[in-house]
Design a protein around this motif. Structure first.
Motif, short mmCIF file in Angstrom:
data_model
loop_
_atom_site.label_atom_id
_atom_site.label_comp_id
_atom_site.label_asym_id
_atom_site.label_seq_id
_atom_site.Cartn_x
_atom_site.Cartn_y
_atom_site.Cartn_z
N ILE B 135 44.55 28.34 7.74
CA ILE B 135 45.72 27.84 7.41
C ILE B 135 46.17 28.47 6.26
CG2 ILE B 135 46.80 25.72 6.36
CD1 ILE B 135 44.43 24.03 7.97
N GLU B 137 49.05 28.62 3.22
CA GLU B 137 50.07 27.91 2.45
C GLU B 137 51.04 28.90 1.77
OE1 GLU B 137 47.29 25.71 0.35
OE2 GLU B 137 47.61 23.73 1.52
N ILE B 142 53.90 26.03 5.80
CA ILE B 142 52.40 25.99 6.33
C ILE B 142 52.37 26.75 7.60
CG2 ILE B 142 50.36 24.71 6.97
CD1 ILE B 142 51.69 22.16 5.29
N VAL B 144 49.57 27.63 10.58
CA VAL B 144 48.40 27.51 11.00
C VAL B 144 48.24 28.36 12.39
CG1 VAL B 144 46.73 25.61 12.13
CG2 VAL B 144 48.43 24.99 10.33
N VAL B 161 42.50 20.52 11.28
CA VAL B 161 43.90 20.46 10.93
C VAL B 161 44.37 19.21 10.82
CG1 VAL B 161 45.87 21.44 11.83
CG2 VAL B 161 43.81 22.69 12.15
#
Lengths: 406, 406
Positions: B135, B137, B142, B144, B161
């Protein structure tokens, strides 16, 4: 020519359904020799759909859109495409009449919009629903609009769009699908490594539950040339893997096996324990099975094995229900009592409970009794779940039966 | 927050597999209250993947990419994302050790790249494969990255998640799924029209083969509040549709029925003709069935009906195999001979051949014999294909059994 597939529908974005249309169309286009570089899913929203179409037009020669051709307010694919391309829409009388005929009543206001067609578009009659499909030729670009429901989309594509696209292609692609059982994908790879590196035809393996598919695809100027190339390649694959290939035309094992029994008029009966009727049910998917399947039993409990099949109490006591000895007596028993040519038995530990170190979950015995005698087979389907074990046991039994008929 | 799902993999563009990951993730995100406006599929190609990611970053807050985390040269998702975002990659020792442990050998050069992680990323351990998920940021965004294979992707999402995303959401969404049998989607609509227009919770119907699902979804500040809202709505739905609801927690009918039989210790045996073992096999999907299912028969031929069940020859001659009378005798016969508490019979015309005007394809009789007597049911499954008729017959039989246990 390269293509982009756009599926329109909020239900797809909510995860309510799987996008099988994209897989179907991608496979079909691949078979015609059209590369697909992008697939997109967008909702029933005019702005976002416009954006997606514009983007697709900038990078693909062929756009295929599915969905959004229905009668509700959410259905706006046709209107959005027409407005984007600056095409007026007109009421196509024939489509209106077809819709009224299909619905068996006078067309409603909402259904009426389905009969509006963008100027200049080719109209594709829908034999399985109300919305006609359309093909728009826009300069160098081709935009195809198809209904969303697979049972409307797929026939319309196969019967009307595919021939249209094939004419646009300078060459033809032809595929043959071989189905293999009893050998793993990596062992297959070992045996045909060189063939899998071939440029034309190509040979591509795909793993499925319990079996492997080999797709052989040739590209040539005509169908005949392509078929010829495939035949030569398949002959070579047969030489190396023939004993594992049960179908040269993508027909499932249960159907191939059932058809062989019917063709040779060889009757069959099964005594099933852990598969509990799945083997018989699977054979019975093929019409005409009633000529060779008269009776079959599910002998889940030991007492039932004794009662229906004459399995000896001592055998069950000494060796247990899941044993070569019991499988043998079950197969003999059902053959004798049913008078079938072939008696099949399946007894095993499907799990998740009931396994021991000596007899773990996944241990299955299959017996086959014929006029030539009785054979038993031991399977170790370790590490699978209950239903995968049962399905694998059925596949193995079908393969054993099928091989005995060759 | 809105999300975009990007599946990376040329096999998807070739139509070799269906994109089940997109459906799974879309449904999961929808349940958390995150809207998905676009799904994209792109191949193992750096330039096109970059383009798709850039586009997604311009219109979505959350990107979930699946696929392309493997050890081969075709796997380039992580590298492409890192390079696009200007992130260096470093060798994560723990991931390297986990990969070596999983493969049970020293890491190869190709597997080693799977242990490289973009700086600052959250690492998601893979319990079912070699590639860790990550993940990233990135400002407000965001991103993933998950493995492609569903059996690696789904657990990683659910366990790692989903909790992460739930924390980011100001509210909670909770769903309950009701399963209904024996009533059509439009009749359901008639009875709960007002409820289906409710804002919170929402009530959404989905048609499946032979049954309808009602998904009740509530949005609130906490799980308890959301569950409360759902309970009140479901109470109202129960009032109006209770007799058709067989599950309040999305459990399939065959499992619900089997569990009830096991719980009440009520034994069952079936005499199947056209379904040929499908009913018994379907019950046996549930572990523990051996406590209530000891034997079952497939009496495909008339002689087998006489032999196994004692169906009278005159009955077959006079009324035929597919008749209320024969179904009754079959049910009585199997109950008597098996000594089961419930005897079930299924006899019908699955087609495609064998139908007449009086007895068309799709005509099926089901008999149920209990200590209270024997009832028969007539089904007219007209217009369906062979296997759909057989499955519908099994569903109906399960429902009849289940209702007899209430």
């Amino acid at each position: 020519m390269n293509g982009e597939i756009i599926a329109v529908g909020t239900e797809l974005l909510l995860g309510n359904i799987v996008n099988t249309n994209a897989q179907f169309l991608s496979e079909e286009l691949s078979n015609i020799g059209i590369n697909v570089y992008y697939q997109t899913v967008v909702g029933d929203n005019k702005e976002r759909l416009e954006e997606v179409i514009k983007c697709a037009l900038s990078r693909a020669d062929l756009l295929i859109l599915t969905g959004g051709l229905g009668p509700t307010d959410d259905d706006l694919t046709k209107e959005t495409v027409a407005s984007l391309l600056g095409l007026d829409m007109y009421l196509h009388k024939e489509s209106q009449e077809l819709i009224e005929k299909y619905l068996n009543k006078k067309i409603s206001q909402s259904n009426l919009k389905q009969a509006y067609i963008p100027k200049g578009a080719i109209i594709l009659k829908n034999d399985n629903g109300t919305a006609p499909g359309i093909i728009i030729e826009n300069g160098e670009k081709i935009i195809v609009l198809l209904p969303g429901p697979p049972k409307e989309m797929a026939p319309m594509f196969s019967q009307k769009v595919k021939p249209y696209l094939e004419k646009k292609s300078p060459y033809v692609m032809r595929s043959k699908i071989l189905r293999l059982f009893g050998i793993g994908e990596s062992s297959i790879g070992d045996k045909i490594k060189d063939l899998m590196q071939n440029d034309n035809p190509t040979v591509a393996p795909y793993a499925k539950d319990n079996e492997t598919i080999l797709r052989v695809t040739a590209r040539a100027a005509s169908k005949e040339e392509a078929d010829n190339l495939n035949s030569k390649m398949i002959k070579e694959i047969d030489k190396r893997l023939g004993e594992f290939i049960y179908s040269h035309d993508d027909t499932a094992l249960n159907i191939v096996c059932a058809r062989k029994l019917i063709e040779k008029n060889i009757t069959i009966a099964a005594a099933e324990s852990c598969t509990a009727g799945l083997f018989a049910a699977t054979l019975a998917e093929t019409p005409g099975i009633s000529s060779v399947l008269f009776e079959s039993v599910v002998t889940y409990a030991n007492e039932a094995k004794e009662k229906y099949l004459g399995v000896k109490h001592e055998t069950l006591e000494k060796f247990g229900a899941v044993s070569e000895e019991t499988a043998r007596e079950m197969a003999d028993g059902i053959r004798e009592r049913s008078k079938a040519d072939i008696g099949i038995s399946i007894t095993g530990l499907a799990g998740p409970d009931g396994g021991t170190e000596k007899k773990p979950v996944g241990l299955v015995y299959i017996g086959i009794a014929t006029e030539d005698g009785t054979k038993t087979y031991e399977l170790k389907l370790i590490g699978r779940d209950r239903n995968k074990i049962r399905h694998a046991a059925v596949m193995n039994a079908l393969s054993i039966v099928y091989k005995s008929l060759e």
